[in-house]
Design a protein around this motif. Structure first.
Motif, PDB file in Angstrom:
ATOM      1  N   ASP A  58       0.790  -1.232   0.000  1.00  0.00           N
ATOM      2  CA  ASP A  58       0.000   0.000   0.000  1.00  0.00           C
ATOM      3  C   ASP A  58       0.826   1.288   0.000  1.00  0.00           C
ATOM      4  O   ASP A  58       0.598   2.194   0.790  1.00  0.00           O
ATOM      5  CB  ASP A  58      -0.962   0.020   1.191  1.00  0.00           C
ATOM      6  N   HIS A  59       1.801   1.379  -0.864  1.00  0.00           N
ATOM      7  CA  HIS A  59       2.584   2.600  -1.014  1.00  0.00           C
ATOM      8  C   HIS A  59       1.940   3.510  -2.066  1.00  0.00           C
ATOM      9  O   HIS A  59       1.211   3.044  -2.937  1.00  0.00           O
ATOM     10  CB  HIS A  59       4.026   2.277  -1.432  1.00  0.00           C
ATOM     11  N   ILE A  60       2.256   4.776  -2.022  1.00  0.00           N
ATOM     12  CA  ILE A  60       1.761   5.740  -2.997  1.00  0.00           C
ATOM     13  C   ILE A  60       2.627   5.648  -4.249  1.00  0.00           C
ATOM     14  O   ILE A  60       3.851   5.573  -4.161  1.00  0.00           O
ATOM     15  CB  ILE A  60       1.802   7.164  -2.401  1.00  0.00           C
ATOM     16  N   THR A  61       2.002   5.671  -5.403  1.00  0.00           N
ATOM     17  CA  THR A  61       2.694   5.431  -6.674  1.00  0.00           C
ATOM     18  C   THR A  61       3.953   6.272  -6.882  1.00  0.00           C
ATOM     19  O   THR A  61       4.995   5.712  -7.222  1.00  0.00           O
ATOM     20  CB  THR A  61       1.710   5.589  -7.852  1.00  0.00           C
ATOM     21  N   PRO A  62       3.935   7.588  -6.689  1.00  0.00           N
ATOM     22  CA  PRO A  62       5.187   8.349  -6.900  1.00  0.00           C
ATOM     23  C   PRO A  62       6.329   7.875  -6.009  1.00  0.00           C
ATOM     24  O   PRO A  62       7.480   7.815  -6.444  1.00  0.00           O
ATOM     25  CB  PRO A  62       4.794   9.794  -6.583  1.00  0.00           C
ATOM     26  N   SER A  63       6.029   7.501  -4.767  1.00  0.00           N
ATOM     27  CA  SER A  63       7.101   7.025  -3.883  1.00  0.00           C
ATOM     28  C   SER A  63       7.602   5.655  -4.327  1.00  0.00           C
ATOM     29  O   SER A  63       8.792   5.353  -4.181  1.00  0.00           O
ATOM     30  CB  SER A  63       6.643   6.995  -2.422  1.00  0.00           C
ATOM     31  N   ILE A  64       6.742   4.822  -4.895  1.00  0.00           N
ATOM     32  CA  ILE A  64       7.164   3.526  -5.431  1.00  0.00           C
ATOM     33  C   ILE A  64       8.137   3.748  -6.583  1.00  0.00           C
ATOM     34  O   ILE A  64       9.193   3.119  -6.652  1.00  0.00           O
ATOM     35  CB  ILE A  64       5.954   2.698  -5.921  1.00  0.00           C
ATOM     36  N   PRO A  95      -5.349  -0.784 -11.702  1.00  0.00           N
ATOM     37  CA  PRO A  95      -4.676  -0.990 -12.984  1.00  0.00           C
ATOM     38  C   PRO A  95      -3.985   0.275 -13.494  1.00  0.00           C
ATOM     39  O   PRO A  95      -2.915   0.198 -14.090  1.00  0.00           O
ATOM     40  CB  PRO A  95      -5.816  -1.420 -13.915  1.00  0.00           C
ATOM     41  N   GLU A  96      -4.555   1.433 -13.214  1.00  0.00           N
ATOM     42  CA  GLU A  96      -3.949   2.691 -13.646  1.00  0.00           C
ATOM     43  C   GLU A  96      -2.610   2.916 -12.949  1.00  0.00           C
ATOM     44  O   GLU A  96      -1.637   3.369 -13.558  1.00  0.00           O
ATOM     45  CB  GLU A  96      -4.897   3.876 -13.365  1.00  0.00           C
ATOM     46  N   GLU A  97      -2.554   2.615 -11.652  1.00  0.00           N
ATOM     47  CA  GLU A  97      -1.300   2.756 -10.911  1.00  0.00           C
ATOM     48  C   GLU A  97      -0.246   1.790 -11.457  1.00  0.00           C
ATOM     49  O   GLU A  97       0.926   2.149 -11.580  1.00  0.00           O
ATOM     50  CB  GLU A  97      -1.528   2.489  -9.420  1.00  0.00           C
ATOM     51  N   ILE A  98      -0.672   0.593 -11.785  1.00  0.00           N
ATOM     52  CA  ILE A  98       0.249  -0.396 -12.347  1.00  0.00           C
ATOM     53  C   ILE A  98       0.826   0.106 -13.663  1.00  0.00           C
ATOM     54  O   ILE A  98       2.037   0.038 -13.894  1.00  0.00           O
ATOM     55  CB  ILE A  98      -0.456  -1.754 -12.530  1.00  0.00           C
ATOM     56  N   LEU A  99      -0.026   0.620 -14.523  1.00  0.00           N
ATOM     57  CA  LEU A  99       0.442   1.165 -15.804  1.00  0.00           C
ATOM     58  C   LEU A  99       1.438   2.299 -15.590  1.00  0.00           C
ATOM     59  O   LEU A  99       2.444   2.399 -16.285  1.00  0.00           O
ATOM     60  CB  LEU A  99      -0.740   1.647 -16.640  1.00  0.00           C
ATOM     61  N   ALA A 155       7.247   3.830 -15.873  1.00  0.00           N
ATOM     62  CA  ALA A 155       8.282   4.680 -15.281  1.00  0.00           C
ATOM     63  C   ALA A 155       9.481   3.912 -14.723  1.00  0.00           C
ATOM     64  O   ALA A 155      10.464   4.521 -14.313  1.00  0.00           O
ATOM     65  CB  ALA A 155       7.666   5.522 -14.162  1.00  0.00           C
ATOM     66  N   THR A 156       9.410   2.582 -14.698  1.00  0.00           N
ATOM     67  CA  THR A 156      10.511   1.790 -14.134  1.00  0.00           C
ATOM     68  C   THR A 156      10.862   0.626 -15.054  1.00  0.00           C
ATOM     69  O   THR A 156      10.086   0.262 -15.928  1.00  0.00           O
ATOM     70  CB  THR A 156      10.149   1.221 -12.744  1.00  0.00           C
ATOM     71  N   ASP A 157      12.017   0.039 -14.821  1.00  0.00           N
ATOM     72  CA  ASP A 157      12.467  -1.105 -15.611  1.00  0.00           C
ATOM     73  C   ASP A 157      12.230  -2.444 -14.932  1.00  0.00           C
ATOM     74  O   ASP A 157      12.493  -3.480 -15.522  1.00  0.00           O
ATOM     75  CB  ASP A 157      13.969  -0.976 -15.910  1.00  0.00           C
ATOM     76  N   GLN A 192      -7.545  -8.970 -15.130  1.00  0.00           N
ATOM     77  CA  GLN A 192      -7.446  -7.508 -15.086  1.00  0.00           C
ATOM     78  C   GLN A 192      -6.007  -7.063 -14.813  1.00  0.00           C
ATOM     79  O   GLN A 192      -5.516  -6.130 -15.445  1.00  0.00           O
ATOM     80  CB  GLN A 192      -8.369  -6.942 -14.007  1.00  0.00           C
ATOM     81  N   TYR A 193      -5.349  -7.723 -13.874  1.00  0.00           N
ATOM     82  CA  TYR A 193      -3.975  -7.351 -13.564  1.00  0.00           C
ATOM     83  C   TYR A 193      -3.039  -7.681 -14.723  1.00  0.00           C
ATOM     84  O   TYR A 193      -2.134  -6.927 -15.027  1.00  0.00           O
ATOM     85  CB  TYR A 193      -3.498  -8.018 -12.273  1.00  0.00           C
ATOM     86  N   ARG A 194      -3.258  -8.782 -15.380  1.00  0.00           N
ATOM     87  CA  ARG A 194      -2.441  -9.138 -16.554  1.00  0.00           C
ATOM     88  C   ARG A 194      -2.594  -8.071 -17.647  1.00  0.00           C
ATOM     89  O   ARG A 194      -1.614  -7.659 -18.259  1.00  0.00           O
ATOM     90  CB  ARG A 194      -2.851 -10.496 -17.110  1.00  0.00           C
ATOM     91  N   GLU A 195      -3.822  -7.647 -17.888  1.00  0.00           N
ATOM     92  CA  GLU A 195      -4.077  -6.634 -18.917  1.00  0.00           C
ATOM     93  C   GLU A 195      -3.430  -5.297 -18.575  1.00  0.00           C
ATOM     94  O   GLU A 195      -3.072  -4.535 -19.468  1.00  0.00           O
ATOM     95  CB  GLU A 195      -5.582  -6.455 -19.111  1.00  0.00           C
TER      96      GLU A 195
END
Length: 163
Positions: A67-73, A93-97, A102-104, A132-135
Motif C-alpha cells: 500500500d505505497h503511494i505510486t510516486p514514492s514507489i 490498474p492505472e497505478e500499475i500502468l 516509469a521503471t524497468d 485484469q492485472y495481466r491486462e
C-alpha cells in the motif's frame, strides 16, 4: 506425463534482512530473494538503504511493498533497482500502468486466496482479477493465503485446487 500447460513453480525466500543471507538461500535452491521495505508491521522489514545493499548481493532481488503511494514507489524502484517489485495490498490498474511505464523492474501482484473455497463464484472473481492485472501489465501473479489481519508471510497453505 506432465501437462503442456503446467507452469514452473518458482521459490522466493522472503524477509531477507542481511546481505550475507542471499548466498545461503540461493545455494538452498531459491530462485528469488525477497526484501520487505518500509512495512512497519513486519519484523523483517528493512529501510531502503539496507535493501539497496542486499539487492547488490543477489542476482534476482524482489522488493515487497504494501500500500505505497505510486510516486514514492517509482522513486524507490529507481533508487534501488530490483529485478521485480511485488505489490501487496490495493493498487489499481492505472497505478500499475504508471509504475510499469516509469521503471524497468518487473511487476508482481499478490492476490490473497482463502485457505479453502467452497464457493465457485469466489474462484471466478479471482480469475477475473488475475485477468485484469495481466491486462494492466503485471508480469507475475503471486498467490498468498488469506489470513485475517495479515498482508502476507503467514506460512498458511492455500487450497491447491484453486492455486
Amino acid at each position: 506425463m506432465a501437462s503442456k500447460n503446467r507452469r514452473k513453480t518458482f521459490i522466493k525466500i522472503c524477509g531477507i534482512t542481511q546481505a550475507e543471507d542471499t548466498a545461503l538461500i540461493f545455494n538452498l535452491g531459491a530462485d528469488f530473494a525477497g526484501v520487505i521495505v518500509g512495512i512497519e508491521a513486519s519484523p523483517r522489514s528493512v529501510a531502503a538503504k539496507t535493501a539497496k545493499n542486499i539487492i547488490k548481493t543477489t542476482p534476482l532481488p524482489v522488493v515487497v511493498l504494501v500500500d505505497h503511494i505510486t510516486p514514492s514507489i517509482i522513486d524507490l524502484m529507481r533508487e534501488i533497482t530490483p529485478h521485480a517489485l511485488q505489490m501487496v495490498g490495493d493498487c489499481t490498474p492505472e497505478e500499475i500502468l504508471q509504475i510499469k511505464s516509469a521503471t524497468d523492474c518487473r511487476l508482481w501482484k499478490t492476490l490473497h486466496i482463502p485457505p479453502a473455497v467452497q464457493n465457485r463464484e469466489l474462484v471466478m472473481q479471482l480469475s477475473r482479477k488475475i485477468e485484469q492485472y495481466r491486462e494492466s501489465g503485471i508480469d507475475t501473479i503471486v498467490l498468498d493465503t488469506l489470513v485475517k489481519g495479515k498482508k502476507g508471510g503467514t506460512g498458511v497453505l492455500c487450497d491447491r485446487e484453486i492455486a
